[in-house]
Write a protein that holds these residues in place. Structure first.
Motif, short mmCIF file in Angstrom:
data_model
loop_
_atom_site.label_atom_id
_atom_site.label_comp_id
_atom_site.label_asym_id
_atom_site.label_seq_id
_atom_site.Cartn_x
_atom_site.Cartn_y
_atom_site.Cartn_z
N SER A 104 76.54 41.95 -37.14
CA SER A 104 75.71 42.25 -37.02
C SER A 104 75.43 43.17 -36.21
O SER A 104 75.36 42.36 -35.34
CB SER A 104 74.84 41.65 -37.72
OG SER A 104 73.21 42.32 -37.51
N TYR A 105 74.97 44.25 -35.76
CA TYR A 105 75.26 45.23 -34.39
C TYR A 105 74.04 46.59 -34.63
O TYR A 105 73.95 46.33 -36.16
CB TYR A 105 76.43 45.05 -33.85
CG TYR A 105 77.02 46.72 -35.06
CD1 TYR A 105 77.16 48.14 -33.79
CD2 TYR A 105 77.74 47.09 -36.11
CE1 TYR A 105 77.86 48.95 -34.60
CE2 TYR A 105 78.27 47.30 -36.95
CZ TYR A 105 78.27 48.82 -36.28
OH TYR A 105 79.40 49.54 -37.06
N LYS A 106 74.13 47.14 -34.01
CA LYS A 106 72.78 48.16 -33.99
C LYS A 106 73.54 49.86 -33.96
O LYS A 106 74.79 49.85 -33.09
CB LYS A 106 72.36 48.63 -32.41
CG LYS A 106 71.30 49.80 -32.77
CD LYS A 106 69.92 49.56 -33.58
CE LYS A 106 69.07 50.81 -33.84
NZ LYS A 106 69.70 52.01 -34.44
N THR A 107 73.68 49.92 -34.97
CA THR A 107 74.29 51.62 -35.34
C THR A 107 74.42 52.49 -34.39
O THR A 107 73.52 52.14 -33.72
CB THR A 107 75.01 51.32 -36.70
OG1 THR A 107 73.17 51.91 -37.26
CG2 THR A 107 75.60 50.62 -37.71
N GLY A 108 74.76 53.26 -34.03
CA GLY A 108 74.77 54.53 -33.62
C GLY A 108 76.48 54.55 -32.39
O GLY A 108 76.37 53.69 -31.92
N LYS A 109 76.31 55.61 -32.63
CA LYS A 109 78.05 55.58 -31.52
C LYS A 109 77.71 55.72 -30.11
O LYS A 109 77.67 55.26 -28.48
CB LYS A 109 79.00 56.53 -32.24
CG LYS A 109 80.65 56.43 -31.55
CD LYS A 109 81.96 57.15 -31.29
CE LYS A 109 82.82 56.95 -30.84
NZ LYS A 109 84.06 57.44 -31.58
N VAL A 110 77.21 57.05 -29.70
CA VAL A 110 76.64 57.70 -28.60
C VAL A 110 75.43 58.03 -28.27
O VAL A 110 74.46 58.10 -29.20
CB VAL A 110 77.09 59.00 -28.25
CG1 VAL A 110 78.43 58.25 -27.93
CG2 VAL A 110 77.07 60.24 -29.52
#
Length: 199
Positions: free
Chosen positions: A7-13
């Motif tokens: 479980s983590y916050k998506t989004g790379k940059v």
């Protein structure tokens, strides 16, 4: 082997094109650690396919996980999706292992708040003595696997029937049921199921 849920916050940059530290940690440190230690895992980028009802897939993956690994950062603690995932896990009695990668205090002031339900667990803090934290994480995951038992919905009809037949007064039916359980339920879950039958 059951899969740990990441479980983590998506989004790379970010808007400046710089990679988020939580994304970098998941893909450059956590996943290689899981692969090296032969832990299987479920992560959205691999677990979801076009056309999937993603909420159902996520719920199912959490229910079947031995533990949910919650990556704690300022971004993730502001994410309603991350909050939903660890709350859903706790509601279904799935172990939650919090992992901090960015310290939540700077000069004695809170940068972001960690929910009490996460804060009252032993947190793996990758802001200090990393080798110790990896060991703590591995031990926590191994413990979750030892204590894990597949949800009833995971069992095939033959296993469900065998679990009922194991209490039959007929010794031959009991014997056949035990063989089905031992063969069809992966270890160590088959062992824990058989132990329960002997209690």
């Amino acid at each position: 082997m059951p899969k740990f849920f990441i479980s983590y916050k998506t989004g790379k940059v970010d808007e400046n094109g710089e990679e988020y530290k939580d994304h970098k940690f998941v893909y450059e440190e956590l996943i290689p650690f899981l692969d090296k230690n032969n832990f299987e895992y479920w992560i959205d980028t691999d677990g979801l396919r076009g056309g999937d009802i993603w909420n159902d897939e996520i719920d199912s993956a959490i229910e079947q996980a031995p533990a949910v690994l919650v990556i704690i950062s300022k971004r993730s603690m502001q994410s309603q999706f991350v909050a939903y995932e660890w709350c859903y896990a706790l509601f279904h009695n799935v172990t939650v292992i919090p992992i901090i990668i960015l310290e939540n205090e700077v000069n004695g002031k809170n940068v972001y708040k960690i929910h009490n339900k996460l804060n009252d667990r032993q947190i793996c803090r990758f802001t200090e003595l990393e080798y110790y934290q990896w060991n703590m994480l591995r031990e926590g995951m191994e413990k979750a696997l030892r204590e894990y038992s597949y949800p009833a919905s995971h069992f095939t009809k033959s296993v469900t029937n065998a679990l009922e037949d194991a209490y039959s007064p007929d010794e031959r039916i009991r014997s056949r049921a035990v063989k089905v359980i031992a063969i069809q339920i992966p270890r160590p879950q088959s062992i824990s199921a058989l132990i329960r039958l002997c209690e």
